[in-house]
Write a protein that holds these residues in place. Structure first.
Motif: not given
Length: 187
Positions: A61-66, A147-153, A171-182
């Protein structure tokens, strides 16, 4: 009921596309609702088939999104397409009808073949956390950052308590994707 699955479809050249997708299940029909534009939508309209994969490896799931879409596949048995080699079960679908919509058409499908490959051993909270975080990642452009950050926390609590190696990697893949988005970098 909505089931969080991985949907595999193929294009005219036979290339497989894997997409995490919530599939609506109502009695004996499966309803796939991809947003436009969508490779899943394009492939389903061309070939009229899809495969639903019921998988407990949240890395897929995470891989397909990253950008990690190279997962082992096996040929479907009754429809044109493939299923994930590491899936617990899969259902092969035939497209029956379409309710068109400019944003999110409804694709009504029927099952033509279902196979159970291995037993379901249960979920842990970390798997849930990764799935929910993956859904948030798929909506980065539609949800406020707070909202995203509150849910992730909140999701991080379950992850920290129950994660194994697979869940931590996803999880690490997803967090890296969020950081790239930011930072404004395309994933």
């Amino acid at each position: 009921m909505i089931q969080e699955t991985l949907v595999t479809t193929i294009n005219l050249q036979g290339d497989t596309h894997i997409a995490p997708m919530g599939v609506h299940v109502e009695q004996d029909q499966y309803i796939i609702l991809p947003f436009r534009p969508s490779t899943t939508l394009d492939n389903l309209l061309v070939n009229k088939t899809a495969v639903i994969n019921y998988c407990d490896d949240v890395r897929i799931f995470a891989g397909c999104l990253t950008g990690r879409r190279d997962w082992p596949l096996l040929p479907a048995q009754q429809v044109a397409g493939y299923y994930l080699a590491d899936t617990l079960a899969h259902t092969e679908l035939q497209l029956v009808r379409i309710e068109d919509d400019d944003t999110r058409p409804k694709l009504f499908c029927r099952a033509v073949h279902t196979v159970n490959h291995k037993p379901f051993q249960g979920f842990n909270r970390a798997q849930y956390s990764v799935l929910e975080a993956a859904i948030l990642i798929s909506r980065l452009d539609r949800l406020p950052g707070e909202k995203i950050q509150a849910e992730l926390d909140y999701l991080r609590i379950g992850l920290d308590k129950t994660a194994g190696e697979r869940e931590r990697q996803a999880w690490d893949w997803l967090m890296a994707a969020i950081e790239q988005h930011r930072r404004g970098v395309q994933v």
